[in-house]
Design an enzyme around this catalytic site. Structure first.
Site, PDB file in Angstrom:
ATOM      1  N   TYR A 177       0.811  -1.229   0.000  1.00  0.00           N
ATOM      2  CA  TYR A 177       0.000   0.000   0.000  1.00  0.00           C
ATOM      3  C   TYR A 177       0.836   1.266   0.000  1.00  0.00           C
ATOM      4  O   TYR A 177       0.289   2.367  -0.085  1.00  0.00           O
ATOM      5  CB  TYR A 177      -0.934   0.015   1.228  1.00  0.00           C
ATOM      6  CG  TYR A 177      -2.103  -0.904   1.079  1.00  0.00           C
ATOM      7  CD1 TYR A 177      -1.902  -2.255   0.882  1.00  0.00           C
ATOM      8  CD2 TYR A 177      -3.412  -0.437   1.113  1.00  0.00           C
ATOM      9  CE1 TYR A 177      -2.954  -3.123   0.728  1.00  0.00           C
ATOM     10  CE2 TYR A 177      -4.478  -1.295   0.955  1.00  0.00           C
ATOM     11  CZ  TYR A 177      -4.237  -2.639   0.760  1.00  0.00           C
ATOM     12  OH  TYR A 177      -5.285  -3.494   0.597  1.00  0.00           O
TER      13      TYR A 177
ATOM     14  N   ASP B 143      -2.962 -18.146   4.338  1.00  0.00           N
ATOM     15  CA  ASP B 143      -3.961 -18.949   3.607  1.00  0.00           C
ATOM     16  C   ASP B 143      -4.719 -19.892   4.548  1.00  0.00           C
ATOM     17  O   ASP B 143      -5.950 -19.936   4.543  1.00  0.00           O
ATOM     18  CB  ASP B 143      -3.362 -19.688   2.396  1.00  0.00           C
ATOM     19  CG  ASP B 143      -2.002 -20.309   2.646  1.00  0.00           C
ATOM     20  OD1 ASP B 143      -1.505 -20.209   3.784  1.00  0.00           O
ATOM     21  OD2 ASP B 143      -1.426 -20.887   1.703  1.00  0.00           O
TER      22      ASP B 143
ATOM     23  N   ASP C  29      -6.484  -6.113   4.988  1.00  0.00           N
ATOM     24  CA  ASP C  29      -7.604  -5.669   4.152  1.00  0.00           C
ATOM     25  C   ASP C  29      -8.490  -6.867   3.793  1.00  0.00           C
ATOM     26  O   ASP C  29      -9.719  -6.845   3.970  1.00  0.00           O
ATOM     27  CB  ASP C  29      -7.027  -5.019   2.883  1.00  0.00           C
ATOM     28  CG  ASP C  29      -8.029  -4.119   2.179  1.00  0.00           C
ATOM     29  OD1 ASP C  29      -9.195  -4.083   2.592  1.00  0.00           O
ATOM     30  OD2 ASP C  29      -7.635  -3.453   1.207  1.00  0.00           O
TER      31      ASP C  29
ATOM     32  N   LYS D  30       2.492 -14.341   5.390  1.00  0.00           N
ATOM     33  CA  LYS D  30       2.801 -15.339   4.359  1.00  0.00           C
ATOM     34  C   LYS D  30       4.328 -15.425   4.277  1.00  0.00           C
ATOM     35  O   LYS D  30       4.947 -15.227   3.224  1.00  0.00           O
ATOM     36  CB  LYS D  30       2.160 -14.888   3.026  1.00  0.00           C
ATOM     37  CG  LYS D  30       2.230 -15.902   1.910  1.00  0.00           C
ATOM     38  CD  LYS D  30       1.239 -17.040   2.030  1.00  0.00           C
ATOM     39  CE  LYS D  30       1.515 -18.066   0.949  1.00  0.00           C
ATOM     40  NZ  LYS D  30       0.738 -19.303   1.119  1.00  0.00           N
TER      41      LYS D  30
HETATM   42  O1  AKG Z   1      -8.773   2.992  -0.183  1.00  0.00           O
HETATM   43  C1  AKG Z   1      -9.547   2.249  -0.766  1.00  0.00           C
HETATM   44  O2  AKG Z   1     -10.195   2.621  -1.759  1.00  0.00           O
HETATM   45  C2  AKG Z   1      -9.769   0.849  -0.279  1.00  0.00           C
HETATM   46  C3  AKG Z   1      -9.290   0.665   1.125  1.00  0.00           C
HETATM   47  C4  AKG Z   1      -9.803  -0.564   1.749  1.00  0.00           C
HETATM   48  O3  AKG Z   1     -10.342  -1.459   1.146  1.00  0.00           O
HETATM   49  C5  AKG Z   1      -9.675  -0.690   3.201  1.00  0.00           C
HETATM   50  O4  AKG Z   1      -9.016   0.123   3.828  1.00  0.00           O
HETATM   51  O5  AKG Z   1     -10.233  -1.640   3.757  1.00  0.00           O
HETATM   52 MG    MG Z   2     -10.931  -3.078   2.388  1.00  0.00          MG
END
Ligand code: AKG
Ligand code: MG
Ligand code: NDP
Length: 423
Positions: free
Chosen positions: A151, A287, A311, A221
């Site tokens: 990210y 997983d 996420d 992982k």
């Molecule tokens: O920033 C986004 O558009 C997605 C972020 C996301 O899915 C989250 O933080 O759970």
């Molecule tokens: Mg999300």
């Protein structure tokens, strides 16, 4: 009542006036619908809990489409300045285009304010439809690292000068031979640091100790990504043993006992630690973790993981307890005190403006905020009202389609029902 005042922070401790000014971002898509419903419920709970002695003064700040339409910027500097100044904020979801366009504003807010923990509690409300036989066994709190990993946004598109440079560097200077299709590859880079990992795992263990939780599972992982996800696991065990000493028992310690004295001795050491109320620090490869949270949810409690795993795990766990319509979150920097509360879900564009979706995720994020500022009586009122309203089977479409005999109501009507059922 006095006019609104700023929340201040002293050595990480919040000073909350009776009428705090709290910035909010309405959000894109379903944002305006859910914010309208949720903010009314939060106001009603605070009014009822404190007979008008306390109250929130909301201060709108702009981000996303609304900001762009008004200022020509997606995330104006003023928004960040205001949140920095007022310490806490709450937000609706913001759209991120796929495969191009602007980078995530949600991620940018977390990175700019260094909100390194994404805290996402996952608990079951009685009566909520769930695909599990025993959904009440799911009671976990996700600590998702919020500033690093894939990210970080270090990515180079196929065919760009940058990607050619990176691939050439990897091949010529690093001896990399296994980029399968170098001419047509995009490249993404995944930074995971010792410092970033340790502050996240430290926060998770501190939370587990304060809240009387049983275990912290490090999800990774690390068998495949050895120096990022594998290192996350090792640094996690390190911070547990070095900083929490005999308040925890780690599986790293377990392995050392197995090697020295055998498996029976290690099992006994863990059982003794559990009996003494120590927090068990364990790990799971991502997983199999995704299978086991479904098949053996009672075995997991606090979960600490990196950004991308966190996420995925957030939405998967939300599904186990009724879906993303009821999944709250908070982005927190435990060192500076800054925090932005937000739902786990996104902008659900097909429902934008229909007054249809479940406002509970952003509402429960508001509950996390009330708890965070110590207004637990108001938080409790909202929680009790959600329980009562769900039990009465008056619900939004997402629950109604899975419940027998439910009365489907709109987003705003569900909010009104919650206010009616309060206390
Ligand atoms: O920033 C986004 O558009 C997605 C972020 C996301 O899915 C989250 O933080 O759970
Ligand atoms: Mg999300
Ligand atoms: N923190 C943030 O601001 C986030 C932003 N996003 C962004 O949101 C946009 C859309 O993402 P997408 O992947 O479609 O995911 P969304 O979470 O926006 O929506 C996916 C589905 O989840 C269900 N859902 C979402 N919110 C609710 C709610 N409040 N009540 C009931 N059901 C709900 C709906 O399911 P159903 O169709 O079954 O009814 C919806 O179609 C993207 O631009 C993405 O980047 C995504 C996640 C977080």
């Amino acid at each position: 009542m006095a006019n609104g005042e700023r929340i201040t922070v002293d050595n990480g401790v919040l000073n909350v006036p009776n009428k705090p000014i709290i910035p909010f971002i309405e959000g894109d898509g379903i944002g305006p619908d859910i914010w309208a419903a949720a903010s009314k419920v939060l106001e009603a709970a605070v009014e009822k809990a404190y007979n008008g002695e306390k109250g929130i003064e909301w201060k709108e700040v702009l981000a996303g489409q609304k900001a762009y339409d008004k200022t020509g910027e997606w995330l104006p500097a003023e928004t960040l300045d205001v949140i920095r100044e007022y310490i806490l904020a709450i937000k609706g979801p913001l759209t991120t285009p796929i495969g191009g366009g602007i980078r995530s504003l949600n991620v940018a807010l977390r990175q700019e304010l260094d909100l390194f923990t994404c805290l996402r509690p996952v608990r079951y409300f009685k009566g909520v439809p769930s695909p599990l036989k025993k959904p009440e066994d799911t009671d976990m709190v996700i600590f998702r690292e919020n500033t690093e990993d894939i990210y970080a946004g270090i990515e180079y598109a196929k065919g760009s000068d940058e990607v050619k440079k990176v691939i050439q560097f990897l091949q010529d200077e690093m001896g990399v031979k296994n980029i399968r299709f170098p001419e047509t590859s995009g490249i993404g880079i995944k930074p995971v640091s010792e410092e970033g990992t340790k502050r996240l795992v430290r926060a998770a263990i501190e939370y587990a100790l304060t809240e009387g939780r049983k275990s912290v599972t490090l999800v990774h992982k690390g068998n495949i990504m050895k120096f990022t996800e594998g290192a996350f696991k090792n640094w996690g065990y390190e911070v547990a043993e070095q900083e929490f000493g005999n308040k925890v028992f780690t599986w790293a310690e377990y392995d050392r006992i197995v090697e020295k004295d055998g498996k029976d001795a290690a099992n006994k050491a863990q059982a003794d630690a559990e009996a003494e109320g120590k927090i068990i620090i364990k790990d799971s490869i991502a997983d199999i973790f995704l299978q086991q949270i479904l098949t053996r949810p009672a075995e997991f409690d606090v979960v600490a993981t990196m950004n991308l795993n966190g996420d995925y795990v957030s939405d998967a766990l939300a599904a186990q307890v009724g879906g993303i319509g009821i999944a709250p979150g908070a982005n927190i920097n435990y060192e500076t005190g800054h925090a932005i509360f937000e739902a786990t879900h996104g902008t659900a564009p097909k429902y934008a403006g229909l007054d249809k979706v479940n406002p509970s995720s952003v509402l429960l994020s508001g509950v996390l905020m009330l708890e965070h500022i110590g207004w637990t009586e108001a938080a409790e009122l909202v929680m009790k009202s959600i329980e009562k309203t769900i039990a009465s089977k008056v619900v939004t479409y997402d629950f109604a389609r899975l419940m027998d005999g439910a009365t489907e109501v709109k987003c705003s009507e569900f909010g009104n029902e919650l206010i009616k059922n309060m206390g």
